[in-house]
Design a protein around this motif. Sequence first.
Motif: not given
Length: 315
Positions: A174, A176-179, A183, A256, A259
Motif C-alpha cells: 500500500r 500509505d504503508k512504507p515497507v 522486505r 509501497s 523506508r
Amino acid sequence: MDSRLIEYFLRVAELGSINKAAADLRLSQPALSRHIALLEHQLRARLFTRTQGGVVLTESGTLLLERARPLLRQLTHLVDQVGDRAAGQLSIGVAPSWRHLFTTKYIPRLVAEYPGVRLRVHEGVSHELREVMHAGMLDLAIVPFEGAPPQGYVHTPLVREPLILVAAKNAGLRPDKPVPLSRLAHRKLALASRQNVIRSTIENAMARRHLDFNIVFELDAMHLSIDLAREGVADTVTPCCAVSGNAHWDDAISWSPIRGAYMTWALCENTARSHSQAVREGQRVVLDMVDEIIGSKRWLGAERLKNRSRHDPPQ
C-alpha cells in the motif's frame, strides 16, 4: 556545405553504425550512405572505414569529429542571436519513470507555447542518458543527481522522492504503508544493470545492512519490469513517479515506498547551449511543471529542492 551533413556524420560516429544512425535519424540506410558519401566528396577525404560490426573513424574522420561539434555550436549560437524569439532546436533527455507525470504533458505544452522550437526528446535510463550527454547531444537532461555532472554540463537539483517496491496486486502493498528494506530480502527481484543509479542505491543499502537479495534477472526497461511485476514474475524497484498518480496501475499492481530509500533528480544543462533562448525557455517550462506537479499532490512523497537556476531573475 549543408550543416545537416555534419549532423549526420556526428550521429554515425556516435552510434558506430550507418544502419543504427539511419533508424535514429528516420532516414533510409541508402539515403544516409549517400549523405556521408557526399560529405566525403566535399571534404576530399574518407571519413569512415567499413567493418563487419559497423563503421570506425579514419584519421580524417577523427579530426572532423574533434572540430565539427564546436563549429555546429557556433552556428547554432549565431542562429539564436539573429532570431529575436525562442526559435531553434531543443534536445532534452528524460528518464522513462517521468513519462506519465511529466513528459506526456511537457511535450504538448512546449510545442504550444513555442511553436518555433524544433524539439527532440530522448527517453532513456540514467546511464544511457549520461552516455548521450557525454557526446554533447543533449541540451537539457533530467537525470539522477550525482556529485558532479558530465563534463560540459551544470546541474540544478530538482526533486527528492521515495524509491518504491512494486509487486502484483495480491502482494498487498500500500502506498500509505512504507515497507522496510529487509522486505526485499524475501522477494524475487528484477532490477536494472549495475550502471543504473537505482540498482546501485539498493545494492549499497542492502550491503550496509548485511542483507542478501535475489535478482532473478536484469532488465533495463522500467515499464516492462512493472508489467512483469504485475504478472507476478518478479518484483521491481522504481522511483515513485513511475506509478504515482497513474490510474493505469491502480487496479493492476500494488506498491509501497521503501523506508529510508530515496533518490534525487537533477536538471542538467549543456553549457555550450546555455545562450540559446530555446534552451532557456525549455528549462523554464521544466521548472514550472515540476512545481505544478508537486503542488498537485499527485507525486507521493516528492520534495522540491529549491536551488535557484542561474537563469532565474534575482530575488
